[in-house]
Design a protein around this motif. Structure first.
Motif: not given
Length: 344
Positions: A31-36, A195-197, A217-220
Motif C-alpha cells: 500500500v502506497h500513499h503520500f502522508l506521513p 504546502m508547508p514549505e 503538517l503543522k499549519v497552525a
C-alpha cells in the motif's frame, strides 16, 4: 519421478487440511500513499484496515504500508501506480490529475459537502451510480471525502468576501481552484505535502485544507487565522480513492477476494470519513494552543460567498454535460444523497 511424488504428497497434505493448492496461496499487498504515517488517515484507517485484512485472512494476506511516497514518484502518480501494478493499493486524490475524473468533481463543488462520515457514504452510492467507468482501470475499495474545508491564512485573515482579493491560496483540485478564483483569490495548485514549505517561504498567503491535515503538517504554526462558515456545508471538499490494482485483485483465490470484498464498500468509506471528522479535533486544538484567530462567517456573509460561487457550479454542469454526463442530474443527486446520509 521424485518431483511428481513430492507434489502428490503436498497436494494430499493440503487436501487433508481442507485446502486446495489454490486456496493455500499467500499474498503480499503493498500500500502506497503520500502522508506521513502519524497522520489521521494512515494511523487510524490504512494501518487498521491492513491489520483487519491480515487477521481475517488468517495471515495469508500480508499488507505492507509505505507512507510519504517511500516507493517513489509523486502524489499525482499514485493512481497510475495502482493501475499499472507498480504497487498493489494506493490512497490518493483523483483531483491530483485535473480533468481526468470529471464525475468526481460533483462532490467538490462549492458548499456541496458537509461532515465527512455521511458525505463519504453518499459518495460511495454516487460512485456506484455514476463513476464505475471512470475508475474501471482499478478496483476501488473505498471512496470518501474529507471534512468541511476552510481557509487558513497568514495575518488578519479573511473576515468577509472582499478579503479574498489578491490572496495567493493553495488549492488541492481543479474545482477548488476555480472556486478560489471566483472568490477573488489567486489559486496555486499543489499537492498537500508541498504546502508547508510554500507557506514558510511566502510562496502562498494561505491554504484551503480541512482541520484534519493541519496537525501533521503543522499549519497552525505557519498561519495566524482560520476562517470557517456557519451552516451544515463547508466551503469545499476533496474526493479520495483507496484502490487496488485490478489484475492483482482478479488473481486472488475466491476466499481471499472475499476478505477484500468484506473490507470494501460503503461501510469502509464511512469508516475513513469518520476518521477524517475525528481528525479535525486535534487541528482545532492546535490552532487554539497557538493563539490563532478562529472565526466562523455568519449566515448572511456565507450567502454572499454562495452567490459568488454559483457560476462555478454552472460552468461545471455545462462542461461535463458536453462530455456526455448529465451534469444537472449529478449535482441534484449529490445533494440529495448527502442530505440523506446527513439527515438534514
Amino acid at each position: 519421478m521424485l518431483r511428481l511424488k513430492s507434489l502428490a504428497v503436498a497436494a494430499t497434505a493440503l487436501a487433508c487440511a481442507g485446502m486446495s493448492p489454490a486456496l493455500a496461496q499467500d499474498v503480499t499487498l503493498r500500500v502506497h500513499h503520500f502522508l506521513p504515517a502519524p497522520a489521521p488517515v494512515p494511523k487510524n484507517f490504512i494501518t487498521p484496515w491492513a491489520e483487519k485484512v491480515m487477521a481475517e485472512s488468517n495471515g495469508r494476506i500480508k499488507v505492507e504500508v509505505f507512507p510519504a511516497m517511500q516507493l517513489g514518484g509523486t502524489p499525482p502518480s499514485l493512481y497510475d501506480q495502482a493501475r499499472d501494478g507498480v504497487v498493489d493499493i494506493v490512497w490518493t486524490l483523483p483531483g491530483y490529475t485535473p480533468g481526468r475524473f470529471p464525475g468526481t468533481e460533483a462532490f467538490e463543488l462549492p458548499f456541496m459537502a458537509g461532515k465527512a462520515e455521511p458525505t463519504s457514504q453518499a459518495f460511495w452510492d454516487f460512485y456506484e451510480k455514476y463513476l464505475t467507468d471512470e475508475f474501471k482501470d482499478v478496483h476501488p475499495i473505498a471512496v470518501h471525502v474529507h471534512g468541511p474545508g476552510l481557509l487558513h491564512v497568514k495575518g488578519e485573515g479573511v473576515t468577509k468576501l472582499e478579503d479574498m482579493n489578491g490572496l495567493k491560496l493553495r488549492g488541492p483540485t481543479r474545482q477548488t481552484n476555480a472556486l478560489l478564483g471566483a472568490l477573488g483569490a489567486t489559486p496555486v495548485g499543489m499537492p498537500v505535502p508541498a504546502m508547508p514549505e510554500a507557506l514558510s517561504k511566502g510562496v502562498i498567503d494561505g491554504t484551503v485544507v480541512p482541520w484534519e491535515v493541519t496537525t501533521p503538517l503543522k499549519v497552525a504554526e505557519l498561519v495566524n487565522s482560520h476562517t470557517d462558515f456557519e451552516g451544515s456545508r463547508g466551503l469545499y471538499t476533496a474526493t479520495f480513492i483507496f484502490a487496488m490494482n485490478k489484475a492483482k485483485y482478479d488473481s486472488l483465490p475466491a476466499d481471499l477476494k472475499a476478505v477484500i470484498d468484506a473490507n470494501s464498500g460503503r461501510e469502509v468509506s464511512k469508516w475513513v470519513g469518520r476518521v477524517m471528522d475525528e481528525g479535525d479535533l486535534p487541528g482545532i486544538a492546535a490552532a487554539e494552543k497557538a493563539g490563532n484567530t478562529i472565526r466562523k462567517l455568519p449566515p448572511e456573509e456565507v450567502d454572499r460567498w454562495k452567490a459568488a460561487a454559483e457560476p462555478v457550479v454552472a460552468a461545471w454542469v455545462e462542461e461535463v454535460s458536453g462530455k456526455g454526463y448529465d451534469g444537472a442530474a449529478m449535482v441534484e443527486d449529490a445533494r440529495a444523497l448527502i442530505t440523506k446520509y446527513a439527515g438534514e
